[in-house]
Motif scaffolding. Sequence first.
Motif, PDB file in Angstrom:
ATOM      1  N   LYS A 150       0.801  -1.230   0.000  1.00  0.00           N
ATOM      2  CA  LYS A 150       0.000   0.000   0.000  1.00  0.00           C
ATOM      3  C   LYS A 150       0.831   1.276   0.000  1.00  0.00           C
ATOM      4  O   LYS A 150       0.351   2.333  -0.397  1.00  0.00           O
ATOM      5  N   ASP A 151       2.095   1.201   0.431  1.00  0.00           N
ATOM      6  CA  ASP A 151       2.913   2.416   0.519  1.00  0.00           C
ATOM      7  C   ASP A 151       3.816   2.633  -0.701  1.00  0.00           C
ATOM      8  O   ASP A 151       4.620   3.566  -0.704  1.00  0.00           O
ATOM      9  N   LEU A 152       3.705   1.791  -1.723  1.00  0.00           N
ATOM     10  CA  LEU A 152       4.561   1.931  -2.902  1.00  0.00           C
ATOM     11  C   LEU A 152       3.995   2.987  -3.852  1.00  0.00           C
ATOM     12  O   LEU A 152       2.869   2.866  -4.326  1.00  0.00           O
ATOM     13  N   MET A 153       4.796   4.028  -4.127  1.00  0.00           N
ATOM     14  CA  MET A 153       4.401   5.070  -5.078  1.00  0.00           C
ATOM     15  C   MET A 153       4.749   4.651  -6.504  1.00  0.00           C
ATOM     16  O   MET A 153       5.827   4.102  -6.754  1.00  0.00           O
ATOM     17  N   VAL A 154       3.857   4.920  -7.427  1.00  0.00           N
ATOM     18  CA  VAL A 154       4.102   4.733  -8.860  1.00  0.00           C
ATOM     19  C   VAL A 154       4.356   6.126  -9.444  1.00  0.00           C
ATOM     20  O   VAL A 154       3.560   7.043  -9.240  1.00  0.00           O
ATOM     21  N   GLU A 155       5.466   6.282 -10.166  1.00  0.00           N
ATOM     22  CA  GLU A 155       5.866   7.602 -10.648  1.00  0.00           C
ATOM     23  C   GLU A 155       6.164   7.567 -12.146  1.00  0.00           C
ATOM     24  O   GLU A 155       6.827   6.647 -12.633  1.00  0.00           O
ATOM     25  N   LEU A 156       5.678   8.570 -12.840  1.00  0.00           N
ATOM     26  CA  LEU A 156       5.960   8.732 -14.264  1.00  0.00           C
ATOM     27  C   LEU A 156       7.010   9.810 -14.432  1.00  0.00           C
ATOM     28  O   LEU A 156       6.832  10.941 -13.969  1.00  0.00           O
ATOM     29  N   GLU A 157       8.124   9.462 -15.096  1.00  0.00           N
ATOM     30  CA  GLU A 157       9.168  10.456 -15.331  1.00  0.00           C
ATOM     31  C   GLU A 157       8.898  11.200 -16.633  1.00  0.00           C
ATOM     32  O   GLU A 157       8.522  10.618 -17.653  1.00  0.00           O
ATOM     33  N   ILE A 158       9.126  12.517 -16.584  1.00  0.00           N
ATOM     34  CA  ILE A 158       8.952  13.390 -17.743  1.00  0.00           C
ATOM     35  C   ILE A 158      10.235  13.377 -18.571  1.00  0.00           C
ATOM     36  O   ILE A 158      11.316  13.656 -18.060  1.00  0.00           O
ATOM     37  N   PHE A 159      10.104  13.062 -19.858  1.00  0.00           N
ATOM     38  CA  PHE A 159      11.247  13.002 -20.773  1.00  0.00           C
ATOM     39  C   PHE A 159      11.055  13.979 -21.933  1.00  0.00           C
ATOM     40  O   PHE A 159      10.023  14.637 -22.041  1.00  0.00           O
ATOM     41  N   ASP A 160      12.061  14.049 -22.808  1.00  0.00           N
ATOM     42  CA  ASP A 160      11.947  14.913 -23.986  1.00  0.00           C
ATOM     43  C   ASP A 160      11.024  14.273 -25.017  1.00  0.00           C
ATOM     44  O   ASP A 160      10.812  13.053 -25.017  1.00  0.00           O
ATOM     45  N   ARG A 161      10.500  15.092 -25.895  1.00  0.00           N
ATOM     46  CA  ARG A 161       9.595  14.598 -26.931  1.00  0.00           C
ATOM     47  C   ARG A 161      10.207  14.665 -28.326  1.00  0.00           C
ATOM     48  O   ARG A 161       9.728  13.974 -29.247  1.00  0.00           O
ATOM     49  N   GLU A 162      11.278  15.442 -28.521  1.00  0.00           N
ATOM     50  CA  GLU A 162      11.737  15.692 -29.881  1.00  0.00           C
ATOM     51  C   GLU A 162      13.195  15.357 -30.166  1.00  0.00           C
ATOM     52  O   GLU A 162      13.578  15.267 -31.333  1.00  0.00           O
ATOM     53  N   ILE A 163      14.034  15.166 -29.123  1.00  0.00           N
ATOM     54  CA  ILE A 163      15.473  15.077 -29.368  1.00  0.00           C
ATOM     55  C   ILE A 163      16.047  13.673 -29.204  1.00  0.00           C
ATOM     56  O   ILE A 163      16.750  13.170 -30.080  1.00  0.00           O
ATOM     57  N   ASP A 164      15.761  13.007 -28.089  1.00  0.00           N
ATOM     58  CA  ASP A 164      16.419  11.740 -27.790  1.00  0.00           C
ATOM     59  C   ASP A 164      15.400  10.626 -27.548  1.00  0.00           C
ATOM     60  O   ASP A 164      15.152   9.792 -28.416  1.00  0.00           O
ATOM     61  N   LYS A 165      14.779  10.609 -26.359  1.00  0.00           N
ATOM     62  CA  LYS A 165      13.832   9.538 -26.050  1.00  0.00           C
ATOM     63  C   LYS A 165      12.529   9.703 -26.819  1.00  0.00           C
ATOM     64  O   LYS A 165      11.815   8.734 -27.054  1.00  0.00           O
ATOM     65  N   LYS A 166      12.175  10.950 -27.157  1.00  0.00           N
ATOM     66  CA  LYS A 166      10.996  11.247 -27.973  1.00  0.00           C
ATOM     67  C   LYS A 166       9.737  10.600 -27.392  1.00  0.00           C
ATOM     68  O   LYS A 166       8.934   9.975 -28.098  1.00  0.00           O
ATOM     69  N   ALA A 167       9.578  10.779 -26.078  1.00  0.00           N
ATOM     70  CA  ALA A 167       8.482  10.151 -25.354  1.00  0.00           C
ATOM     71  C   ALA A 167       7.196  10.970 -25.440  1.00  0.00           C
ATOM     72  O   ALA A 167       7.228  12.196 -25.636  1.00  0.00           O
ATOM     73  N   LEU A 168       6.091  10.297 -25.258  1.00  0.00           N
ATOM     74  CA  LEU A 168       4.796  10.962 -25.251  1.00  0.00           C
ATOM     75  C   LEU A 168       4.739  12.058 -24.194  1.00  0.00           C
ATOM     76  O   LEU A 168       4.241  13.162 -24.426  1.00  0.00           O
ATOM     77  N   ILE A 169       5.256  11.771 -23.004  1.00  0.00           N
ATOM     78  CA  ILE A 169       5.307  12.747 -21.894  1.00  0.00           C
ATOM     79  C   ILE A 169       6.753  12.979 -21.528  1.00  0.00           C
ATOM     80  O   ILE A 169       7.427  12.120 -20.993  1.00  0.00           O
ATOM     81  N   SER A 187      -4.181   7.792  -5.317  1.00  0.00           N
ATOM     82  CA  SER A 187      -3.336   8.692  -4.525  1.00  0.00           C
ATOM     83  C   SER A 187      -1.883   8.248  -4.520  1.00  0.00           C
ATOM     84  O   SER A 187      -1.005   9.012  -4.117  1.00  0.00           O
ATOM     85  N   ASN A 188      -1.605   7.015  -4.944  1.00  0.00           N
ATOM     86  CA  ASN A 188      -0.233   6.488  -4.956  1.00  0.00           C
ATOM     87  C   ASN A 188       0.462   6.743  -6.295  1.00  0.00           C
ATOM     88  O   ASN A 188       1.308   5.963  -6.734  1.00  0.00           O
ATOM     89  N   PHE A 189       0.129   7.874  -6.929  1.00  0.00           N
ATOM     90  CA  PHE A 189       0.770   8.246  -8.192  1.00  0.00           C
ATOM     91  C   PHE A 189       1.394   9.631  -8.081  1.00  0.00           C
ATOM     92  O   PHE A 189       0.836  10.537  -7.447  1.00  0.00           O
ATOM     93  N   GLY A 190       2.569   9.777  -8.699  1.00  0.00           N
ATOM     94  CA  GLY A 190       3.231  11.073  -8.728  1.00  0.00           C
ATOM     95  C   GLY A 190       4.071  11.226  -9.984  1.00  0.00           C
ATOM     96  O   GLY A 190       4.186  10.310 -10.800  1.00  0.00           O
ATOM     97  N   LEU A 191       4.664  12.406 -10.123  1.00  0.00           N
ATOM     98  CA  LEU A 191       5.521  12.716 -11.266  1.00  0.00           C
ATOM     99  C   LEU A 191       6.966  12.906 -10.825  1.00  0.00           C
ATOM    100  O   LEU A 191       7.230  13.425  -9.737  1.00  0.00           O
TER     101      LEU A 191
END
Length: 305
Positions: A150-169, A187-191
């Motif tokens: 229950k205490d494990l946070m799930v986190e989405l990392e923000i990456f580049d969209r146009e130069i290298d990883k070209k990720a959606l977010i 509630s167990n989600f963050g950036l």
Amino acid sequence: MEDLSRYVELGIVHFMAFPETIRGEKGILESIRKILLDDDFQVIEVTWIKDPKVRKEAAELFDQSGIKVLYAAQPRVLLQGLNPNALNEEERKRAVEDLKKGIDEAIEIGAKGFAFLAGKDPGPEKRSEAKKQLIKTISELCEYARSREKDLMVELEIFDREIDKKALIGPSREAAEIAKIVRKEHSNFGLLHDLSHLPLLGESPKEALEPIKKYLTHIHIGSCVLDPSHEAYGDKHPRFQLKGSEVDVYDLRDFLKTLFDIGYLGGEPRVVSFEVSPRPGEDPELVIASSKRFLWRAWSMLKIP
């Protein structure tokens, strides 16, 4: 250092500092031990450790050291070509199942957070549909994580969209839109944001951090290179002060100041981790030491509220 530790849980991304470990197969315990013996660090971020025996030994080392452990699934996504926002549902489900295995591993080693990144940006015409797929994936991962720990946070990392990883977010404002939707149910989600990705996104610290301040749970600090002719071009996380790299000591100072301005720093200590990687021929331990010196200089220039 004493002053910094009042505000910051200083961490380091293990598999970037020791890049031979990124595939989860070699050099793992020896390099982990080097970090755990450095009492400047309160946090270590590790990725997959494929051998169950080595994973068990690593968990024992973490427990003995008293360090906070975070799990980074970015190598799982990037090295296996997974796409958590794939428009093809079977492809998206494959990514989810693999990331669930990563959550299991994170729990096994006592991690408190599980971070990953979005898949490739499909372009403006299909971006809206891809975001819906990503939200579906995040929700499934949050539900699974909560069911396991229950205490494990799930986190989405923000990456580049146009130069290298070209990720959606992707741009911070779009990350905030995703987080706002997910947080309604989970509630167990963050950036997670990274100083080294700001130049790649063309965002200032305020532009990057202000929109996501309500959802920000994790910070990386590092540098990047924007010159296409440079051998470290893109998102390779070279050491600070590498000739041709983008982040100078004033950039780090301004980034830290913005973390105070938005309220990420200023209360209980929060995670700020180095994500730096030696270039070929460089010594990982010297790169770590130079990173700390660079941070101390930037920190000394701050006027802390």
